[in-house]
Design an enzyme around this catalytic site. Structure first.
Site, mmCIF file in Angstrom:
data_model
loop_
_atom_site.group_PDB
_atom_site.id
_atom_site.type_symbol
_atom_site.label_atom_id
_atom_site.label_comp_id
_atom_site.label_asym_id
_atom_site.label_seq_id
_atom_site.Cartn_x
_atom_site.Cartn_y
_atom_site.Cartn_z
ATOM 1 N N ASP A 1 -11.435 1.870 3.127
ATOM 2 C CA ASP A 1 -11.708 0.434 2.962
ATOM 3 C C ASP A 1 -13.213 0.195 2.786
ATOM 4 O O ASP A 1 -13.632 -0.885 2.388
ATOM 5 C CB ASP A 1 -11.240 -0.353 4.201
ATOM 6 C CG ASP A 1 -9.845 -0.943 4.024
ATOM 7 O OD1 ASP A 1 -9.399 -1.085 2.868
ATOM 8 O OD2 ASP A 1 -9.213 -1.272 5.053
ATOM 9 N N GLN B 1 -4.908 -2.316 9.182
ATOM 10 C CA GLN B 1 -4.676 -3.578 8.474
ATOM 11 C C GLN B 1 -5.306 -4.734 9.245
ATOM 12 O O GLN B 1 -5.047 -4.913 10.427
ATOM 13 C CB GLN B 1 -3.166 -3.803 8.306
ATOM 14 C CG GLN B 1 -2.811 -5.017 7.490
ATOM 15 C CD GLN B 1 -3.290 -4.922 6.034
ATOM 16 O OE1 GLN B 1 -3.144 -3.894 5.381
ATOM 17 N NE2 GLN B 1 -3.885 -5.992 5.542
ATOM 18 N N LYS C 1 0.845 -1.203 0.000
ATOM 19 C CA LYS C 1 0.000 0.000 0.000
ATOM 20 C C LYS C 1 0.877 1.250 0.000
ATOM 21 O O LYS C 1 0.612 2.225 -0.707
ATOM 22 C CB LYS C 1 -0.936 -0.018 1.222
ATOM 23 C CG LYS C 1 -2.041 -1.054 1.059
ATOM 24 C CD LYS C 1 -2.833 -1.315 2.327
ATOM 25 C CE LYS C 1 -3.757 -2.511 2.068
ATOM 26 N NZ LYS C 1 -4.492 -2.961 3.244
#
Ligand code: NAP
Length: 287
Positions: free
Chosen positions: A122, A97, A53
């Site tokens: 997300d 994460q 990322k």
């Protein structure tokens, strides 16, 4: 032999477009999109995802912030980090994460709910999930969004098609089904309690697989000429990675298929960059 739905190629195009838009945004006086990623513990797979990322952020011209918390940091410390990032106006996207370390007192769902919906790149916050289910999304979850982009790029329309989604997780299966439905497909969702699974998957014009079991879908489960999208990422004992679809045999029968690696994985990261750019533009009243 099936045509490849190449996530490498399509994600490169998507990243190129994000890089161009980012340069335009900054050139017009906007602030540089900034993504903050929180990593708890030292799980090797999570570390790789976070690194990827970070690299994608560099590639498109974003500022990327990484916050590492020790495995035993605890839920309160994690939530307090999220609150700080929510309050920081120079941060546009925030994610933690997943999965959080097992065996400690972490509550993943509470962390997802703590992230400000406007920074929820997300798209796991119930507010964003709710908007998606109402057909008016603010952000789309990255993996299903990446699948839709792969299909769009290959000019594979979903309207009127039989789409079967194998898996009903909150991050892949359910939102995938909602996106296919929004694209006017006739959608069936299968899971571990589904009976006569192969009969259903064989009906699929487009079969989207997210079960997390190596080579679970075999050629006898696939209709001749189907489009097969393999979301699965399974690490085998020899260190190699394979999908949830038995690629070699299914590729003989399908019209289109995603490789693993190089299919949905790169798309997911590219869509995260798109969402972060969108969050930055929304924050600056430019979306
Ligand atoms: P998950 O939360 O474990 O969900 C798996 C789903 O598969 C569940 O709905 C489960 O049914 C269903 N399932 C399991 N065994 C089955 C069986 N024998 N028959 C039919 N259905 C079965 O997994 P996930 O988070 O959705 O991830 C799925 C896969 O995608 C994993 O390999 C993951 O690593 C990968 N993934 C890839 C990306 C990417 O960027 N490429 C992103 C996210 C995930 P129940 O609900 O009944 O248990």
């Amino acid at each position: 032999m099936a045509n490849l739905l190449s996530g490498k190629a399509v994600s490169a195009k998507a990243l190129g477009s994000v890089a161009t838009q980012t340069a335009e945004l900054v050139a017009s006086g906007g602030s540089q999109p900034t993504l903050a990623v929180i990593l708890v513990g030292e799980d090797p797979a999570s570390q790789i995802y976070v690194r990827n990322k970070h690299r994608a952020c560099e590639q498109v011209g974003f500022h990327s912030l990484e916050f590492k918390l020790p495995v035993h940091a605890g839920q309160a410390a994690l939530l307090s980090r999220v609150e700080e990032l929510n309050a920081n106006a120079s941060v546009h996207g925030v994610l933690c994460q997943m999965p959080l370390p097992k065996g400690y007192d972490y509550d993943e769902s509470a962390v997802q709910r703590a992230i400000s919906p406007g920074k929820d790149v997300d798209a796991f916050h119930p507010y964003n999930t709710g908007l998606l289910s109402l057909g008016m999304p603010q952000f789309l979850p990255c993996t299903p969004m990446g699948v839709m982009e792969l299909l769009r790029d290959a000019a594979i329309p979903l309207a009127g098609k039989e789409v079967v989604v194998l898996g009903r997780s909150n991050i892949v299966g359910k939102p995938m089904a909602l996106l296919a439905l929004a694209a006017d497909a006739t959608v069936t969702i299968c899971h571990s309690r589904t009976k006569a699974l192969a009969q259903i998957t064989r009906r699929a014009d487009v079969l989207i697989v997210a079960v997390g079991k190596p080579r679970f879908v075999t050629a006898d489960m696939v209709q001749e000429g189907a489009v097969v999208v393999d979301v699965g990422v399974n690490r085998l004992s020899d260190g190699k990675v394979c999908g949830d679809v038995d690629f070699d045999t299914v590729a003989e029968k399908a019209a289109w298929i995603t490789p693993v690696p190089g299919g949905c994985g790169p798309m997911t990261i590219a869509m995260l960059m798109q969402n972060t750019l969108r969050a930055a533009k929304l924050a600056q009243g430019d979306a």
